[in-house]
Design a protein around this motif. Structure first.
Motif, PDB file in Angstrom:
ATOM      1  N   PRO A   1       1.010  -1.370   0.004  1.00  0.00           N
ATOM      2  CA  PRO A   1      -0.322  -0.435   0.113  1.00  0.00           C
ATOM      3  C   PRO A   1       0.899   1.710   0.108  1.00  0.00           C
ATOM      4  O   PRO A   1       1.911   1.125   0.616  1.00  0.00           O
ATOM      5  N   SER A   2       0.068   2.496  -0.806  1.00  0.00           N
ATOM      6  CA  SER A   2       0.930   4.049  -0.655  1.00  0.00           C
ATOM      7  C   SER A   2       0.735   4.259   0.616  1.00  0.00           C
ATOM      8  O   SER A   2      -0.506   3.582   1.388  1.00  0.00           O
ATOM      9  N   ALA A   3       1.128   5.745   1.384  1.00  0.00           N
ATOM     10  CA  ALA A   3      -0.402   6.556   2.183  1.00  0.00           C
ATOM     11  C   ALA A   3      -1.260   6.681   1.640  1.00  0.00           C
ATOM     12  O   ALA A   3      -1.402   7.119   0.334  1.00  0.00           O
ATOM     13  N   PRO A   4      -2.448   7.510   2.035  1.00  0.00           N
ATOM     14  CA  PRO A   4      -3.507   7.334   1.669  1.00  0.00           C
ATOM     15  C   PRO A   4      -3.621   9.189   1.240  1.00  0.00           C
ATOM     16  O   PRO A   4      -2.195   9.753   2.336  1.00  0.00           O
TER      17      PRO A   4
ATOM     18  N   VAL B   1      -1.526  12.185   2.495  1.00  0.00           N
ATOM     19  CA  VAL B   1      -0.599  12.182   4.092  1.00  0.00           C
ATOM     20  C   VAL B   1       0.794  12.156   4.610  1.00  0.00           C
ATOM     21  O   VAL B   1       1.138  12.693   5.394  1.00  0.00           O
ATOM     22  N   THR B   2       1.607  12.121   3.366  1.00  0.00           N
ATOM     23  CA  THR B   2       2.648  11.785   2.625  1.00  0.00           C
ATOM     24  C   THR B   2       3.117  13.573   2.946  1.00  0.00           C
ATOM     25  O   THR B   2       4.192  14.020   3.767  1.00  0.00           O
ATOM     26  N   ASP B   3       2.112  14.551   1.850  1.00  0.00           N
ATOM     27  CA  ASP B   3       2.272  16.020   2.881  1.00  0.00           C
ATOM     28  C   ASP B   3       2.210  16.362   3.687  1.00  0.00           C
ATOM     29  O   ASP B   3       2.916  17.127   4.199  1.00  0.00           O
TER      30      ASP B   3
ATOM     31  N   GLY C   1       3.461   7.219   6.360  1.00  0.00           N
ATOM     32  CA  GLY C   1       2.246   7.654   5.855  1.00  0.00           C
ATOM     33  C   GLY C   1       1.641   6.026   5.639  1.00  0.00           C
ATOM     34  O   GLY C   1       1.169   5.536   5.427  1.00  0.00           O
ATOM     35  N   GLU C   2       3.087   5.795   4.759  1.00  0.00           N
ATOM     36  CA  GLU C   2       2.848   4.040   4.557  1.00  0.00           C
ATOM     37  C   GLU C   2       2.751   2.463   6.030  1.00  0.00           C
ATOM     38  O   GLU C   2       1.952   1.664   5.334  1.00  0.00           O
ATOM     39  N   TYR C   3       3.985   3.355   6.362  1.00  0.00           N
ATOM     40  CA  TYR C   3       4.071   2.346   7.314  1.00  0.00           C
ATOM     41  C   TYR C   3       2.473   1.422   8.070  1.00  0.00           C
ATOM     42  O   TYR C   3       1.830   1.398   8.457  1.00  0.00           O
TER      43      TYR C   3
ATOM     44  N   GLY D   1       4.609   0.304   0.880  1.00  0.00           N
ATOM     45  CA  GLY D   1       5.916   1.004   0.212  1.00  0.00           C
ATOM     46  C   GLY D   1       6.399   2.127   0.335  1.00  0.00           C
ATOM     47  O   GLY D   1       6.461   2.162   1.205  1.00  0.00           O
ATOM     48  N   PHE D   2       7.082   2.375  -0.228  1.00  0.00           N
ATOM     49  CA  PHE D   2       7.881   3.541  -0.300  1.00  0.00           C
ATOM     50  C   PHE D   2       9.473   4.062   0.253  1.00  0.00           C
ATOM     51  O   PHE D   2      10.156   4.541   0.124  1.00  0.00           O
ATOM     52  N   TYR D   3       9.694   3.370   1.435  1.00  0.00           N
ATOM     53  CA  TYR D   3      10.582   2.893   2.033  1.00  0.00           C
ATOM     54  C   TYR D   3      11.283   1.348   2.273  1.00  0.00           C
ATOM     55  O   TYR D   3      11.143   0.137   2.195  1.00  0.00           O
TER      56      TYR D   3
ATOM     57  N   SER E   1      11.883   7.847  -3.817  1.00  0.00           N
ATOM     58  CA  SER E   1      11.766   9.446  -5.037  1.00  0.00           C
ATOM     59  C   SER E   1      10.383   9.420  -4.600  1.00  0.00           C
ATOM     60  O   SER E   1      10.017   8.453  -5.096  1.00  0.00           O
ATOM     61  N   ARG E   2       9.230  10.564  -5.028  1.00  0.00           N
ATOM     62  CA  ARG E   2       8.189  10.162  -4.349  1.00  0.00           C
ATOM     63  C   ARG E   2       7.268   9.604  -4.897  1.00  0.00           C
ATOM     64  O   ARG E   2       8.379   9.549  -7.222  1.00  0.00           O
ATOM     65  N   GLY E   3       6.256   8.829  -4.989  1.00  0.00           N
ATOM     66  CA  GLY E   3       5.447   7.773  -5.826  1.00  0.00           C
ATOM     67  C   GLY E   3       5.682   6.391  -5.764  1.00  0.00           C
ATOM     68  O   GLY E   3       5.880   5.198  -6.944  1.00  0.00           O
ATOM     69  N   GLY E   4       7.768   6.509  -5.172  1.00  0.00           N
ATOM     70  CA  GLY E   4       8.066   5.774  -5.043  1.00  0.00           C
ATOM     71  C   GLY E   4       7.526   3.537  -4.344  1.00  0.00           C
ATOM     72  O   GLY E   4       7.762   2.881  -4.441  1.00  0.00           O
ATOM     73  N   SER E   5       6.018   3.861  -3.613  1.00  0.00           N
ATOM     74  CA  SER E   5       5.563   2.804  -3.112  1.00  0.00           C
ATOM     75  C   SER E   5       5.491   1.603  -4.908  1.00  0.00           C
ATOM     76  O   SER E   5       5.747   0.345  -4.551  1.00  0.00           O
ATOM     77  N   ASP E   6       5.183   2.203  -6.356  1.00  0.00           N
ATOM     78  CA  ASP E   6       5.334   1.590  -7.608  1.00  0.00           C
ATOM     79  C   ASP E   6       7.266   0.325  -7.576  1.00  0.00           C
ATOM     80  O   ASP E   6       6.685  -0.676  -7.437  1.00  0.00           O
ATOM     81  N   ILE E   7       7.821   1.667  -7.089  1.00  0.00           N
ATOM     82  CA  ILE E   7       9.198   0.753  -6.591  1.00  0.00           C
ATOM     83  C   ILE E   7       9.041  -0.612  -5.573  1.00  0.00           C
ATOM     84  O   ILE E   7       9.030  -1.664  -5.792  1.00  0.00           O
TER      85      ILE E   7
HETATM   86  N1  ASP Z   1       3.446   7.613  -0.574  1.00  0.00           N
HETATM   87  C1  ASP Z   1       4.515   8.797  -1.246  1.00  0.00           C
HETATM   88  C2  ASP Z   1       4.226   9.741  -2.190  1.00  0.00           C
HETATM   89  O1  ASP Z   1       3.051   9.922  -1.642  1.00  0.00           O
HETATM   90  C3  ASP Z   1       4.993   7.051  -2.173  1.00  0.00           C
HETATM   91  C4  ASP Z   1       4.191   6.863  -2.909  1.00  0.00           C
HETATM   92  O2  ASP Z   1       2.864   6.915  -2.716  1.00  0.00           O
HETATM   93  O3  ASP Z   1       4.151   5.641  -4.156  1.00  0.00           O
HETATM   94  O4  ASP Z   1       5.294   9.833  -3.484  1.00  0.00           O
END
Ligand code: ASP
Length: 438
Positions: A37-40, A50-52, A115-117, A169-171, A183-189
């Motif tokens: 999962p990503s953060a909400p 939530v990440t912001d 956020g992801e945790y 995800g993300f970390y 980097s941002r959007g890293g849950s895809d990775i």
């Molecule tokens: N929550 C992180 C972001 O907003 C990572 C992600 O959503 O993939 O960048």
């Protein structure tokens, strides 16, 4: 047994309603065993991710200001989800730990990763899956780059001990145990890494669109979806700005030959886009897979008689760019002319210096920098087997009164890139799309 790894983006986990959809999707197939999962994300346009909010907490704490108001909003996001899902579960201890950690400035990445945790803890509880903290299975090297081999060995061994699990995800963690994020959007990775370690048959990446479209919907009305695209085609289109997936997410699964399926959490019946390592072109498929482009390029034009027989000419031009820290995008050339296509923003503050350096190194008869260029990439594995594709691109542009200023075709015949004036950018995209797809 078949194994699928599913990654859900922030918009798919924005509130309890979406958590419900996620659970329906996961439970619909027994093979859907590992979830990232990503953060909400945002629930509505003006909402915050939530990440912001977590980054805001870090900045406030760094300036010695109170984080209470922003931290309460973060708590409320999770508490609303827990309440609306009717879970007998509380994050109060976790909130207290994170709140106190932020006061001691533990590092920006640690704060962002929470956020992801937290999202992972809620989702694992809701699905009845095990929770695997990414800090224990995703590793970075001392120099900050991702440690793919160590991660793969450890993660593979741990996944074998869990038939169903959630991995946020993300970390991941650094060798000294501190938290580091992609980097941002890293849950895809992360999703891609988990798919590789699980030896998955498929990596499903669930988001809020039904896959990739053949053109940018802001430029072309109702573009058709792309059913199947190869990793290479995707690289070409993503480079031009077609972003649905983090560009580094391709590598772990590509290495393992695992396809990625981009799906829409809000329309789970849509088949989405399949990203595969190789695909053959079939009669009836569109000749082009997609058309994409970008504005904001400049052309450095250089003219000199007999340039073609001057050994080292091109190297010296590129040396002038290299010395100014500039990479080039394309290099179309003629007998006595050479043009270099460069991103305009890279030239900021360096124009005079570049012109002087080129003049000193190659003594041209004429040199100029022309701004306002847009690049349009026509991408498709079908181009190799279809004669006349280039001629159709040029005729379509001519019929739309678009003047083509530059042409570049890669030797793989996977793409044709044309340069047009920025004013012609959208007419060119539309003309090409209508010629091949409509
Ligand atoms: N929550 C992180 C972001 O907003 C990572 C992600 O959503 O993939 O960048």
């Amino acid at each position: 047994m078949e194994v699928k790894v599913l990654k859900f983006g922030g918009s798919s986990l924005a509130d309890a309603l979406h958590f419900g959809r996620v659970a329906d999707i996961v439970k619909a197939e027994e093979s859907r065993r590992y979830v990232v999962p990503s953060a909400p994300g945002k629930r509505f346009k003006e909402d915050d991710k939530v990440t912001d909010l977590l980054y805001q907490c870090y900045d406030l704490s760094k300036r010695g200001e109170s984080i209470d108001a922003v931290f309460s909003r973060i708590k409320a996001r999770y508490n609303d989800i827990i309440r609306d899902l009717d879970l007998d579960f509380s994050l109060e201890d976790e909130f207290a730990k994170i709140y106190s950690a932020i006061q001691h400035l533990p590092g920006r990445d640690y704060v962002a990763s929470r956020g992801e945790y937290l999202s992972g803890l809620v989702l694992a509880n809701y699905l009845g899956f095990d929770f695997i903290d990414a800090a224990n299975v995703i590793f970075f090297k001392e120099n900050g780059t991702f440690d793919s081999e160590r991660t793969n060995v450890v993660l593979n061994a741990i996944l074998k001990q869990h038939s169903h699990a959630v991995v946020p995800g993300f970390y991941g963690s650094m060798p000294n145990g501190t938290i580091k994020t992609f980097s941002r959007g890293g849950s895809d990775i992360t999703g891609s890494i988990v798919a590789r370690a699980a030896g998955a048959d498929l990596y499903e990446n669930w988001t809020d669109v039904s896959g990739f479209l053949k053109a940018d919907p802001r430029c072309v009305d109702n573009p058709k979806p792309i059913k199947e695209i190869t990793y290479k085609e995707l690289r070409e289109l993503s480079y031009m700005g077609a972003t649905v997936l983090h560009e580094d997410a391709i590598f772990p699964v590509r290495f393992a030959g695992i396809p990625i399926n981009i799906r829409n959490t809000n329309a789970p019946e849509d088949p989405g886009t399949m990203i595969v390592s190789s695909a053959t072109y079939h009669d009836g498929d569109d000749v082009i897979t997609g058309v994409a482009g970008k504005v904001g390029f400049s052309i450095l034009n250089i003219e000199k008689d007999m340039m073609n027989s001057e050994i080292g000419f091109g190297r010296r031009v590129l040396e002038a760019l290299e010395n100014n820290g500039i990479s080039f995008e394309h290099l179309p050339s003629g007998i006595d002319t050479m043009s270099v296509v460069i991103s305009t923003k890279d030239l900021e503050g360096k124009r005079d210096k570049i012109i002087n350096d080129v003049c000193r190194l190659v003594e041209p008869e004429f040199i100029s920098i022309e701004d306002g260029l847009a690049l349009v990439a026509v991408v498709g594995r079908g181009m190799v087997s279809n004669k006349g594709t280039a001629s159709r691109v040029f005729s379509a542009c001519a019929a739309a009164s678009v003047n083509i200023k530059m042409i570049d075709q890669g030797s793989s015949e996977l793409n044709i890139i044309i340069g047009v004036s920025e004013d012609d950018y959208i007419p060119a995209l539309r003309a090409i799309y209508n010629e091949f797809v409509k």
